[in-house]
Design a protein around this motif. Sequence first.
Motif, short mmCIF file in Angstrom:
data_model
loop_
_atom_site.label_atom_id
_atom_site.label_comp_id
_atom_site.label_asym_id
_atom_site.label_seq_id
_atom_site.Cartn_x
_atom_site.Cartn_y
_atom_site.Cartn_z
N THR A 2 -1.48 10.89 5.62
CA THR A 2 -0.33 10.02 5.46
C THR A 2 0.11 9.34 6.74
OG1 THR A 2 1.12 11.92 5.80
CG2 THR A 2 0.56 11.37 3.53
N PHE A 47 -2.90 0.74 -0.77
CA PHE A 47 -2.27 1.37 0.39
C PHE A 47 -3.22 1.49 1.58
CE2 PHE A 47 -0.62 3.70 -3.47
CZ PHE A 47 0.47 2.88 -3.65
N SER A 73 -1.59 2.08 4.94
CA SER A 73 -0.60 3.15 5.01
C SER A 73 -1.20 4.54 5.09
CB SER A 73 0.32 3.08 3.77
OG SER A 73 0.95 1.83 3.67
#
Length: 220
Positions: free
Chosen positions: A24, A112, A115
């Motif tokens: 993450t 994503f 990210s």
Amino acid sequence: MLKHTSGIVFILLLTLSVFSPGWTQYIDRDPIHEDEYGAGITIAMSGIGLGGFYRFALPSYIHVGAELDFYIMRDKYEFTYYDYFTGYPRQINKFNRLFILPLSIELKRRLFYNSVEDDFRPYLIGTGGLTFGMNFPRNDETELSFLPEEERNRLPTDDEYRFSFNFGFGLGIDITSNESFFISIRPQYRFIYFPQSIAGENNHSSFEIRLELGKRMVQP
């Protein structure tokens, strides 16, 4: 059972993406985006499929490619048990030997990509193409005797060969520990409808779970 299993797997992977620091954190370089190829196994509600794929990398983290699969299908009321006397499995209500071969074009869009790290890649995928089905009825009078007459009349007696189209969509995750090799898992739904019935049915659409083992063509 298949739907519950896919939901648990997907929620688990999504939870890991949220709580794992390695997945993450924001990346400090451009994500890897190259051609990819590999093999896949698909578990459907009415059968199992094996196949392969090749995808070309396009701008905006999109892949376009093709996949070819070979499905071995079960009958609607078929089930298998093991004979304790012989030790071999025995199939009940197996009236057809149905095989379905979808050849599809794929459009895969990574999500994503700015990210999360490259070792965890959520994506959306859509597929569409031609489908060839072939069925070889068993015509086993012993098995047929257990069927109601209206069901018996619906079963084919001759070999069948059919063409149709297929369309599908899915949401999956690519997981990798290095730049080249990856494992992908995705729940998906594939729509297959034959204008002329095969194995006594027109609609052979199914919810599926697909597992892929792939390799990216990373430049040295």
